[in-house]
Design an enzyme around this catalytic site. Sequence first.
Site, PDB file in Angstrom:
ATOM      1  N   THR A   1       0.821  -1.229   0.000  1.00 51.97           N
ATOM      2  CA  THR A   1       0.000   0.000   0.000  1.00 51.97           C
ATOM      3  C   THR A   1       0.847   1.267   0.000  1.00 51.97           C
ATOM      4  OG1 THR A   1      -0.016   0.158   2.414  1.00 51.97           O
ATOM      5  CG2 THR A   1      -1.715  -1.233   1.399  1.00 51.97           C
TER       6      THR A   1
ATOM      7  N   ASP B   1      18.414  -0.333   3.714  1.00 52.76           N
ATOM      8  CA  ASP B   1      19.186  -1.523   3.311  1.00 52.76           C
ATOM      9  C   ASP B   1      20.637  -1.160   3.015  1.00 52.76           C
ATOM     10  OD1 ASP B   1      17.130  -3.294   3.619  1.00 52.76           O
ATOM     11  OD2 ASP B   1      16.498  -3.225   1.513  1.00 52.76           O
TER      12      ASP B   1
END
Length: 207
Positions: free
Chosen positions: A106, A201
């Site tokens: 979403t 990351d």
Amino acid sequence: MLTVVTHPLVQHKLSLMRDVHTGVKEFRELAAEVSMLLAYEAMRDLELEPTRLQTPLQEGEFPMLSGKKLALVAILRAGLVMTDAIVNLVPAAKVGHIGLYRDPQTLQPVAYYNKLPADIADRRVFLTDPMLATGGSAAAAIASLKAAGAQSIKLMSILAAPEGVAAVKRDHPDVEIVVAAVDERLNDHGYIVPGLGDAGDRIYGTK
Ligand code: PRP
Ligand code: URA
């Protein structure tokens, strides 16, 4: 108001961060360096007051920080690298944390943690998140800062998309935004293009 810090040092370091060949250690160091340079601009309007002190040669009045105290607030995870760097410039600042992650489907922010200085209403708040993409995370973090009483908030991001800047301006027109660059657009997955990839990351080596 949006400020883009076009200083050559910032732009050079940001380009190194964009490079896919830049490894975790260097990426983290660059993120810290760019954050301190952004803070230099974001904190340009901090108040000073003449303070009497003695140099080795004579007594005099010299400018020192005054006015409202500061709070640095990181949006977890990636904002941590920014507050960890900036607190070295303003060691008296208190540091808050807002845990949010973006649902990959979403793209809506999901809140999981919130710990703010108790006196946040009396502090100038510098909210950090390297990436301002859809703006959902920043807008939600700003809303929770305001719910806690914060009145003076600046958002510091390394990279923004036009969509994110527009979303924060729409939801929180009182919040100044300081960034190193505004890129072209978001892709279909909500990533900034050309961007630098997933900041969390790349900072923590989780991919
Ligand atoms: C990234 C980034 C921002 C957010 C930006 O966090 O650090 O917090 O996405 O996207 P938005 O503007 O569309 O909300 P992520 O959700 O990947 O969480 P992480 O920092 O824990 O990896
Ligand atoms: N979050 C990131 O880390 N990178 C993007 O490009 C968008 C959101």
